[in-house]
Design an enzyme around this catalytic site. Sequence first.
Site: not given
Ligand code: SER
Length: 315
Positions: A8, A11-12, A35, A52, A143, A147
Amino acid sequence: MEKILIIGAAGQIGSELTMELRRIHGNENVFATDIKDAPYYIRESGPFQFLDVMDDRHLIHFVIRNKITQIYHLAAVLSGNAEKLPLQAWSINMNSLMNVLEVAKMVEDVKKVFWPSSIAVFGPSTPKENTPQITIKEPNTVYGISKLAGERWCDYYFNQYGVDVRSIRYPGLISYKTEPGGGTTDFAVEIYYEAIKNKKYTCFLGKNTRLPLMFMPDAVAATIALMETPQDEIYFHTGYNIAGFSSTPGEMADSIRKYIPEFEITYVPDFRQEIADSWPDSIDDHYARSNDHWSSKYDLEQTTKIMIEEIRKKI
Ligand code: SER
């Protein structure tokens, strides 16, 4: 010598962590993978390959072939996107973590794993102010559930198999290099881009929605500090609370107006309002500060100043 795999890396978090780890460990020792295509500075400063993480056979071959000693697994479907496709998000977030934990268990060279957790592990029944490290966690987002389950699996792999996996419950991260995608805290980045480009922003959260936020250099420093802490000083293999500052869209708009007085913001809350309302207002991170000898350096005003300067340079 460490050989570090970043999953990843486009990503940010990945794009910034890759560059910092390359600075510390040498460009050629940090293998950036994703990916999707990565920013030019990732592709040009060291190895970058397509990988991947859902493909467990490719993953294990990659790890063995490159003699990987540490894995940072940063790929995930964020909170907003996960609500649109719950089962797919669950499958990606969980199976990718299980693939990484299994590889770390099987391949002896792999000594440490980093996996990001989130303030999303908390839910509506969690105390909202100064949310403690150990408290009620009843997340009601896909999400957040992924987590929280992930944290439990990390702890399980540490206890059962000795996999040294470490994690941080990141707050909403603010950065100017790579934009986030599909999260509830994305507003805290979008607001700066829109203020500079259009002098106005329609926020998908209400004016007074308070959330824990953090400027990316603090998050990168906290991550490196955690990974460099000796194993016998790590209390938690679930996820450490860390805190930057807490702010609302209204307060962020006020801080931006010091640089762009004509900035206008309107509030049109969407489905992400409910997610934000289920998360803490502020976080107690004393364990991370004492364990990792780390503390946050940037408040809202410092973050705004740098965000505005850097985004102006960029566009
Ligand atoms: N920044 C993430 C989100 O907003 C939270 O971990 O999904």
